[in-house]
Design a protein around this motif. Structure first.
Motif, mmCIF file in Angstrom:
data_model
loop_
_atom_site.group_PDB
_atom_site.id
_atom_site.type_symbol
_atom_site.label_atom_id
_atom_site.label_comp_id
_atom_site.label_asym_id
_atom_site.label_seq_id
_atom_site.Cartn_x
_atom_site.Cartn_y
_atom_site.Cartn_z
ATOM 1 N N THR A 18 -17.013 -1.275 4.271
ATOM 2 C CA THR A 18 -16.438 -0.268 3.513
ATOM 3 C C THR A 18 -16.749 0.953 4.262
ATOM 4 O OG1 THR A 18 -16.928 -1.294 1.534
ATOM 5 C CG2 THR A 18 -16.012 0.790 1.272
ATOM 6 N N PHE A 19 -15.694 1.909 4.477
ATOM 7 C CA PHE A 19 -15.786 3.054 4.990
ATOM 8 C C PHE A 19 -14.617 4.223 4.508
ATOM 9 C CE2 PHE A 19 -12.878 0.079 7.407
ATOM 10 C CZ PHE A 19 -11.647 0.831 7.252
ATOM 11 N N ASN B 218 -10.554 8.203 0.174
ATOM 12 C CA ASN B 218 -10.322 6.995 -0.391
ATOM 13 C C ASN B 218 -11.147 5.924 0.274
ATOM 14 O OD1 ASN B 218 -7.938 7.575 -2.129
ATOM 15 N ND2 ASN B 218 -7.008 8.541 0.047
ATOM 16 N N ARG B 219 -11.688 5.046 -0.397
ATOM 17 C CA ARG B 219 -12.785 3.955 0.320
ATOM 18 C C ARG B 219 -11.647 2.721 0.570
ATOM 19 N NH1 ARG B 219 -16.132 2.422 -4.283
ATOM 20 N NH2 ARG B 219 -17.274 1.267 -2.748
ATOM 21 N N ILE B 220 -11.954 2.254 1.694
ATOM 22 C CA ILE B 220 -11.075 1.331 2.558
ATOM 23 C C ILE B 220 -12.181 0.179 2.948
ATOM 24 C CG2 ILE B 220 -9.575 0.537 4.512
ATOM 25 C CD1 ILE B 220 -8.256 2.725 2.338
ATOM 26 N N GLY B 221 -11.944 -0.960 3.040
ATOM 27 C CA GLY B 221 -12.750 -1.994 3.618
ATOM 28 C C GLY B 221 -12.265 -3.087 4.209
ATOM 29 N N LEU B 222 -12.713 -4.048 5.096
ATOM 30 C CA LEU B 222 -12.228 -5.140 5.591
ATOM 31 C C LEU B 222 -13.301 -6.261 5.237
ATOM 32 C CD1 LEU B 222 -12.074 -3.486 9.040
ATOM 33 C CD2 LEU B 222 -10.158 -3.776 7.531
ATOM 34 N N PHE B 223 -12.691 -7.407 5.420
ATOM 35 C CA PHE B 223 -13.617 -8.548 5.180
ATOM 36 C C PHE B 223 -12.987 -9.867 5.969
ATOM 37 C CE2 PHE B 223 -10.072 -9.245 2.090
ATOM 38 C CZ PHE B 223 -9.791 -10.674 2.070
ATOM 39 N N GLU B 224 -14.007 -10.780 6.211
ATOM 40 C CA GLU B 224 -13.480 -11.937 7.494
ATOM 41 C C GLU B 224 -14.086 -13.018 6.666
ATOM 42 O OE1 GLU B 224 -14.626 -13.567 11.884
ATOM 43 O OE2 GLU B 224 -14.969 -11.386 11.164
ATOM 44 N N TYR B 225 -13.437 -14.158 6.512
ATOM 45 C CA TYR B 225 -14.079 -15.505 6.157
ATOM 46 C C TYR B 225 -15.067 -16.055 7.095
ATOM 47 C CZ TYR B 225 -10.940 -15.940 2.221
ATOM 48 O OH TYR B 225 -10.224 -15.974 0.968
ATOM 49 N N THR C 254 -8.396 11.037 -5.269
ATOM 50 C CA THR C 254 -9.472 10.712 -6.109
ATOM 51 C C THR C 254 -10.708 10.261 -5.406
ATOM 52 O OG1 THR C 254 -7.706 10.020 -7.507
ATOM 53 C CG2 THR C 254 -9.847 9.089 -8.133
ATOM 54 N N LYS C 255 -11.682 10.966 -5.270
ATOM 55 C CA LYS C 255 -12.642 10.619 -4.560
ATOM 56 C C LYS C 255 -13.278 9.165 -5.108
ATOM 57 C CE LYS C 255 -12.770 14.145 -1.792
ATOM 58 N NZ LYS C 255 -12.649 14.034 -0.296
ATOM 59 N N GLY C 256 -13.762 8.613 -4.216
ATOM 60 C CA GLY C 256 -14.363 7.303 -4.692
ATOM 61 C C GLY C 256 -13.219 6.181 -4.812
ATOM 62 N N LEU D 34 0.764 -1.234 -0.243
ATOM 63 C CA LEU D 34 0.040 0.180 0.023
ATOM 64 C C LEU D 34 0.904 1.225 0.252
ATOM 65 C CD1 LEU D 34 -2.832 1.505 0.326
ATOM 66 C CD2 LEU D 34 -2.312 1.266 2.607
ATOM 67 N N GLN D 35 0.875 2.209 -1.057
ATOM 68 C CA GLN D 35 1.394 3.402 -1.086
ATOM 69 C C GLN D 35 0.506 4.523 -0.682
ATOM 70 O OE1 GLN D 35 2.366 3.104 -5.199
ATOM 71 N NE2 GLN D 35 4.167 2.337 -4.938
ATOM 72 N N VAL D 36 0.932 5.333 0.169
ATOM 73 C CA VAL D 36 0.350 6.336 0.596
ATOM 74 C C VAL D 36 1.100 7.572 0.180
ATOM 75 C CG1 VAL D 36 -0.680 7.836 2.397
ATOM 76 C CG2 VAL D 36 -0.743 5.274 2.412
ATOM 77 N N ALA D 37 0.595 8.383 -0.566
ATOM 78 C CA ALA D 37 1.398 9.576 -1.569
ATOM 79 C C ALA D 37 0.507 10.949 -1.015
ATOM 80 C CB ALA D 37 1.533 9.449 -3.101
ATOM 81 N N GLU D 38 1.408 11.992 -0.900
ATOM 82 C CA GLU D 38 0.892 13.214 -0.895
ATOM 83 C C GLU D 38 0.391 13.771 -2.349
ATOM 84 O OE1 GLU D 38 1.466 16.890 2.046
ATOM 85 O OE2 GLU D 38 3.308 16.389 0.842
ATOM 86 N N GLY D 39 -0.899 14.349 -2.334
ATOM 87 C CA GLY D 39 -1.247 14.709 -3.550
ATOM 88 C C GLY D 39 -2.944 14.712 -3.515
ATOM 89 N N THR D 40 -3.402 15.107 -4.697
ATOM 90 C CA THR D 40 -4.907 15.270 -4.697
ATOM 91 C C THR D 40 -5.482 13.907 -4.692
ATOM 92 O OG1 THR D 40 -4.630 17.322 -5.938
ATOM 93 C CG2 THR D 40 -6.782 16.277 -6.238
#
Length: 130
Positions: free
Chosen positions: A99-100, A106-113, A56-58, A48-54
Motif C-alpha cells: 500500500t502507498f 488516497n491509499r492505493i495498493g497492489l497485490f499479486e497471487y 479524503t485522507k486515508g 476508477l473515477q478521479v474527480a477534482e475536489g477535497t
C-alpha cells in the motif's frame, strides 16, 4: 443484482491527478464526461473515477491486481517518484500486497497471487485473458 462498480478518489488539481493516474494505470482515461473528472475502466465493469475536489485522507486502499508486484513497484517508484514502500506477505494469505499513497493522500495498493495457476484462472474468469 450488482453488475458493475466504481471507486472514486479526489485530487486537488485534476491535471496533475489525470497525469498521475494515467501513469499509475499505464493508459489514458476511457471517459472524460466533463471538466474536473476522468474515468478509467480497469477491468470490464470496474471503474476508477478521479474527480477534482477535497481529498479524503486515508481513503481506500484501492488495490489493483498485478502479475509481478516487484516489477510494478520499481516502475511506479521510477515514473511517479514514489518513496520506497514495503511488500508484505503472510503464510496464510495467498497474495503478496503493498500500500502507498498518491500525492493527495488516497491509499492505493497492489497485490499479486502467489499461486500463478490461481492467478491465470482468475484472469480468465474476469477478463477472458489467457
Amino acid at each position: 443484482m450488482i453488475f458493475e462498480m466504481t471507486f472514486q478518489v479526489r485530487v486537488t488539481n485534476i491535471s496533475e491527478g489525470h497525469a498521475w493516474y494515467e501513469t499509475l494505470l499505464n493508459k489514458k482515461p476511457d471517459f472524460i464526461p466533463h471538466e474536473g473528472f476522468a474515468e478509467w475502466e480497469i477491468i470490464p465493469g470496474c471503474w476508477l473515477q478521479v474527480a477534482e475536489g477535497t481529498p479524503t485522507k486515508g481513503n481506500g486502499p484501492l488495490r489493483l491486481g498485478v502479475t509481478n508486484i516487484e516489477k510494478e513497484k520499481e516502475r511506479l517508484m521510477d515514473k511517479l517518484n514514489l518513496a520506497a514502500f514495503e511488500i508484505f506477505s503472510r503464510e496464510e494469505v495467498p497474495v503478496k500486497w503493498t500500500t502507498f499513497e498518491d500525492p493527495w493522500g488516497n491509499r492505493i495498493g497492489l497485490f499479486e497471487y502467489l499461486d500463478k495457476e490461481e492467478e491465470k484462472k482468475r484472469m480468465q474468469e474476469i477478463v477472458g485473458a489467457s
